[in-house]
Design an enzyme around this catalytic site. Structure first.
Site, PDB file in Angstrom:
ATOM      1  CE  LYS A 130      -4.436   1.309   0.164  1.00 40.04           C
ATOM      2  NZ  LYS A 130      -5.503   0.334  -0.319  1.00 40.04           N
ATOM      3  CG  ASP A 170      -7.546   3.305  -0.774  1.00 36.14           C
ATOM      4  OD1 ASP A 170      -7.941   2.015  -0.529  1.00 36.14           O
ATOM      5  OD2 ASP A 170      -7.379   4.007  -0.021  1.00 36.14           O
ATOM      6  CB  SER A 382      -6.026  -5.069  -9.395  1.00 39.74           C
ATOM      7  OG  SER A 382      -6.670  -3.502  -9.201  1.00 39.74           O
TER       8      SER A 382
HETATM    9  P1  NDP Z   1     -12.912   7.670  -3.359  1.00 32.32           P
HETATM   10  O1  NDP Z   1     -11.736   8.674  -3.102  1.00 32.32           O
HETATM   11  O2  NDP Z   1     -13.648   7.347  -4.464  1.00 32.32           O
HETATM   12  O3  NDP Z   1     -14.090   8.158  -2.303  1.00 32.32           O
HETATM   13  C1  NDP Z   1     -13.872   8.137  -0.778  1.00 32.32           C
HETATM   14  C2  NDP Z   1     -15.232   8.491  -0.152  1.00 32.32           C
HETATM   15  O4  NDP Z   1     -15.204   8.322   1.158  1.00 32.32           O
HETATM   16  C3  NDP Z   1     -15.661  10.022  -0.468  1.00 32.32           C
HETATM   17  O5  NDP Z   1     -17.051  10.172  -0.684  1.00 32.32           O
HETATM   18  C4  NDP Z   1     -14.912  10.815   0.613  1.00 32.32           C
HETATM   19  O6  NDP Z   1     -15.520  11.968   1.063  1.00 32.32           O
HETATM   20  C5  NDP Z   1     -15.441   9.950   1.798  1.00 32.32           C
HETATM   21  N1  NDP Z   1     -14.236  10.047   2.717  1.00 32.32           N
HETATM   22  C6  NDP Z   1     -12.970   9.711   2.555  1.00 32.32           C
HETATM   23  N2  NDP Z   1     -12.245  10.096   3.747  1.00 32.32           N
HETATM   24  C7  NDP Z   1     -13.300  10.428   4.884  1.00 32.32           C
HETATM   25  C8  NDP Z   1     -13.185  10.785   5.970  1.00 32.32           C
HETATM   26  N3  NDP Z   1     -12.001  10.974   6.652  1.00 32.32           N
HETATM   27  N4  NDP Z   1     -14.286  11.057   6.623  1.00 32.32           N
HETATM   28  C9  NDP Z   1     -15.466  10.855   6.188  1.00 32.32           C
HETATM   29  N5  NDP Z   1     -15.663  10.519   4.505  1.00 32.32           N
HETATM   30  C10 NDP Z   1     -14.736  10.052   4.257  1.00 32.32           C
HETATM   31  O7  NDP Z   1     -12.339   6.301  -2.673  1.00 32.32           O
HETATM   32  P2  NDP Z   1     -12.999   4.977  -2.810  1.00 32.32           P
HETATM   33  O8  NDP Z   1     -14.217   4.724  -3.054  1.00 32.32           O
HETATM   34  O9  NDP Z   1     -11.814   4.331  -3.509  1.00 32.32           O
HETATM   35  O10 NDP Z   1     -12.565   4.293  -1.306  1.00 32.32           O
HETATM   36  C11 NDP Z   1     -13.536   4.268  -0.025  1.00 32.32           C
HETATM   37  C12 NDP Z   1     -12.838   3.186   0.580  1.00 32.32           C
HETATM   38  O11 NDP Z   1     -13.071   1.814   0.004  1.00 32.32           O
HETATM   39  C13 NDP Z   1     -11.726   3.283   1.394  1.00 32.32           C
HETATM   40  O12 NDP Z   1     -11.798   2.656   2.790  1.00 32.32           O
HETATM   41  C14 NDP Z   1     -10.761   2.332   0.410  1.00 32.32           C
HETATM   42  O13 NDP Z   1      -9.517   1.973   1.254  1.00 32.32           O
HETATM   43  C15 NDP Z   1     -11.838   1.258   0.186  1.00 32.32           C
HETATM   44  N6  NDP Z   1     -11.414   0.491  -0.966  1.00 32.32           N
HETATM   45  C16 NDP Z   1     -11.219   0.964  -2.236  1.00 32.32           C
HETATM   46  C17 NDP Z   1     -11.091   0.138  -3.175  1.00 32.32           C
HETATM   47  C18 NDP Z   1     -10.944   0.476  -4.726  1.00 32.32           C
HETATM   48  O14 NDP Z   1     -10.648  -0.098  -5.461  1.00 32.32           O
HETATM   49  N7  NDP Z   1     -10.948   1.812  -5.050  1.00 32.32           N
HETATM   50  C19 NDP Z   1     -10.952  -1.269  -3.137  1.00 32.32           C
HETATM   51  C20 NDP Z   1     -11.059  -1.774  -1.590  1.00 32.32           C
HETATM   52  C21 NDP Z   1     -11.308  -0.901  -0.730  1.00 32.32           C
HETATM   53  P3  NDP Z   1     -15.093  13.306   0.470  1.00 32.32           P
HETATM   54  O15 NDP Z   1     -15.009  13.259  -1.014  1.00 32.32           O
HETATM   55  O16 NDP Z   1     -15.544  14.295   1.279  1.00 32.32           O
HETATM   56  O17 NDP Z   1     -13.479  13.154   0.936  1.00 32.32           O
HETATM   57  O1  2IT Z   2      -7.879  -1.483  -0.795  1.00 34.19           O
HETATM   58  C1  2IT Z   2      -7.750  -1.939  -1.887  1.00 34.19           C
HETATM   59  O2  2IT Z   2      -7.925  -3.316  -2.028  1.00 34.19           O
HETATM   60  C2  2IT Z   2      -7.576  -1.201  -2.946  1.00 34.19           C
HETATM   61  N1  2IT Z   2      -7.542  -0.115  -2.726  1.00 34.19           N
HETATM   62  C3  2IT Z   2      -7.456  -1.547  -4.225  1.00 34.19           C
HETATM   63  C4  2IT Z   2      -6.138  -2.219  -4.662  1.00 34.19           C
HETATM   64  C5  2IT Z   2      -5.645  -2.752  -5.944  1.00 34.19           C
HETATM   65  O3  2IT Z   2      -4.732  -3.153  -6.252  1.00 34.19           O
HETATM   66  O4  2IT Z   2      -6.595  -2.675  -6.910  1.00 34.19           O
END
Ligand code: NDP
Ligand code: 2IT
Length: 449
Positions: A130, A170, A382
């Site tokens: 990460k 992420d 991925s």
């Molecule tokens: P994005 O950046 O697309 O979206 C994040 C969302 O969460 C936004 O709505 C953001 O609001 C909100 N957010 C982020 N930080 C905070 C905070 N501290 N408090 C409140 N709201 C918050 O990210 P993803 O959708 O990709 O990721 C969301 C979650 O999913 C994370 O935990 C990530 O680790 C997890 N994840 C993502 C994967 C992926 O493929 N993308 C895979 C597996 C897990 P704002 O816009 O106001 O910041």
């Molecule tokens: O938390 C996660 O699994 C991710 N942000 C996706 C990682 C990846 O390599 O696709």
């Protein structure tokens, strides 16, 4: 857990805390895992003698670097850059990059540690890593984001590669950022290769990768519901976040006949009892992915309620999908969810529930899918993107979605296999043990490295 096991867990944690001071999220993630694994390792002494758990909580390599860049006014800006190369026993390091002002070493180590077990659960050959930066993309111009990404990759490129370490997105890292980083990698290395996943379709990306995490979390919930002969049909669903994971979780819940009534961002949440249908979701996607606006605007546009500074867990729902960030559901909120009749929680985010919240889920024997199992669909696709890059071929949307679905079904089966306790399925133990065994056996086979 017996008193003796409890003491072993405490002793293990005391060492982890002493060696990694101040990294509270890392301690939290390790604690959750070793509570499942210490009893298992005690019964399987080959892992104990080889100190597999002790080695797994120590990253193979941590890279820290300076990221200087120039803002639109010509001023010099400075951020921190990180890559945690946690474990490569079963494949190249693999995991996302997070750009968010809260990013620090402890948060990235928790995410890297979770990633090792998650990637193992997918059954694909990926180690865990990460990375990211305390850079905040909010309020930055596209040009500023590009210059930051180029500077970040100028250093990171010497540490990664398609057979070494393959980053992805992420929080704060989506298609735009992956594009800028890929462009800079290619320029510096003079090599067009699958060094990042989440790429655009025209340049090596995979269909369904943007959808994969959200879809996967819903597929996992669907499997959990099926253990009670239940489904999403007619279910009321709370989702937090409004980014990549939340958006596609909403889409899939709609497809399966459920109704999503909340979305949020870091400033508050919206409640739309009519449901966030496909048309409204398309508007949210434009708002969040193109205009980069706030979820508050949804309330004005569609006449829904907006709750400033609050999280959506007070709304009465059947299913909750936390899809924003770590520790976004505490014990009080977990209790309110359950008191309101919620009986299924599938985590799209990483570690969104506090340990106290998890205890409440488990004590109440609700269906609870922890992030490392429930959100593994993203990294799974991925992995499929890496396969397609290696073959120089691409699969259709249906082919990738079918593979994603069968991976999520398989992860669920594996959690049941390792987590069944009478008629209750402890998905926390199931995911931790199932993820651990493959990595641990690979580490044993590869000797003391
Ligand atoms: P994005 O950046 O697309 O979206 C994040 C969302 O969460 C936004 O709505 C953001 O609001 C909100 N957010 C982020 N930080 C905070 C905070 N501290 N408090 C409140 N709201 C918050 O990210 P993803 O959708 O990709 O990721 C969301 C979650 O999913 C994370 O935990 C990530 O680790 C997890 N994840 C993502 C994967 C992926 O493929 N993308 C895979 C597996 C897990 P704002 O816009 O106001 O910041
Ligand atoms: O938390 C996660 O699994 C991710 N942000 C996706 C990682 C990846 O390599 O696709």
């Amino acid at each position: 857990m017996s008193k003796e096991m409890e003491q072993k867990v405490q002793a293990f944690m005391a060492r982890v805390i002493a060696k990694n001071p101040g990294e509270v999220e890392f301690h939290q993630a390790v604690h959750e895992v070793v509570e499942s694994l210490i009893p298992f390792v005690e019964e399987n002494p080959q892992y104990k003698e080889a100190k597999i758990l002790e080695r797994m909580v120590e990253p193979e390599r941590v890279i820290l670097f300076r990221v200087p860049w120039i803002n639109d006014k010509g001023g010099v800006e400075l951020n921190k850059g990180y890559r945690i190369e946690m474990n490569s026993a079963i494949g190249p390091y693999k995991g996302g990059l997070r750009f968010h002002p809260t990013v620090n070493l402890g948060i990235l180590k928790f995410l890297a540690f979770e990633q090792v077990l998650k990637n193992s659960l997918t059954t694909l050959p990926m180690g865990g890593g990460k990375g990211g930066s305390d850079f905040d993309p909010k309020g930055k111009s596209d040009n500023e984001v590009m210059r930051f990404c180029q500077s970040f990759m100028t250093e990171l490129q010497r540490h990664i590669g398609p057979n070494t370490d393959v980053p992805a997105g992420d929080i704060g890292v989506g298609g735009r950022e992956i594009g800028y980083m890929f462009g800079q990698y290619k320029r510096l290395r003079n090599e067009f290769t699958g060094v990042l996943t989440g790429k655009g379709l025209e340049w090596g990306g995979s269909l369904i990768r943007p959808e994969a995490t959200g879809y996967g979390a819903v597929y996992f919930a669907q499997e959990m519901l099926a253990t009670r002969n239940d489904s999403f049909k007619g279910k009321i669903v709370a989702i937090s976040g409004s980014g990549n994971v939340a958006q596609y979780a909403t889409e899939k819940v709609n497809d399966l006949g459920g109704k999503v009534v909340t979305l949020s961002d870091s400033t508050g949440f919206i409640y739309d009892p009519e449901g966030i249908d496909a048309k409204k979701l398309a508007w949210v996607m434009e708002l969040k992915n193109v205009k980069r606006g706030r979820i508050k605007d949804y309330a004005e546009k569609f006449g829904a309620q907006y709750f400033e500074g609050e999280r959506p867990w007070g709304i009465k729902v059947d299913v909750a999908l936390p899809c924003a960030t770590q520790n976004e559901v505490n014990d009080e909120e977990a209790q309110i969810l359950i008191d309101n009749g919620c009986y299924c929680i599938s985590e799209g985010a990483n570690m969104p529930s506090t340990p106290e919240a998890i205890k409440i889920y488990t004590d109440n024997k609700i269906l609870y899918g922890p992030g490392k199992a429930a959100n593994a669909g993203g990294v799974a696709v991925s992995g499929l993107e890496m396969s397609q890059n290696s073959m120089r071929l691409s699969w259709t949307r249906e082919e990738v979605d079918t593979k994603l679905h069968s991976i999520m079904v398989n992860i669920h089966e594996n959690c049941v296999k390792w987590g069944k306790e009478g008629d209750f399925i402890n998905y926390v133990n199931g995911a931790n043990i199932a993820g651990f065994v493959k990595v641990a056996d690979a580490m044993l086979a590869q000797g003391v490295v």
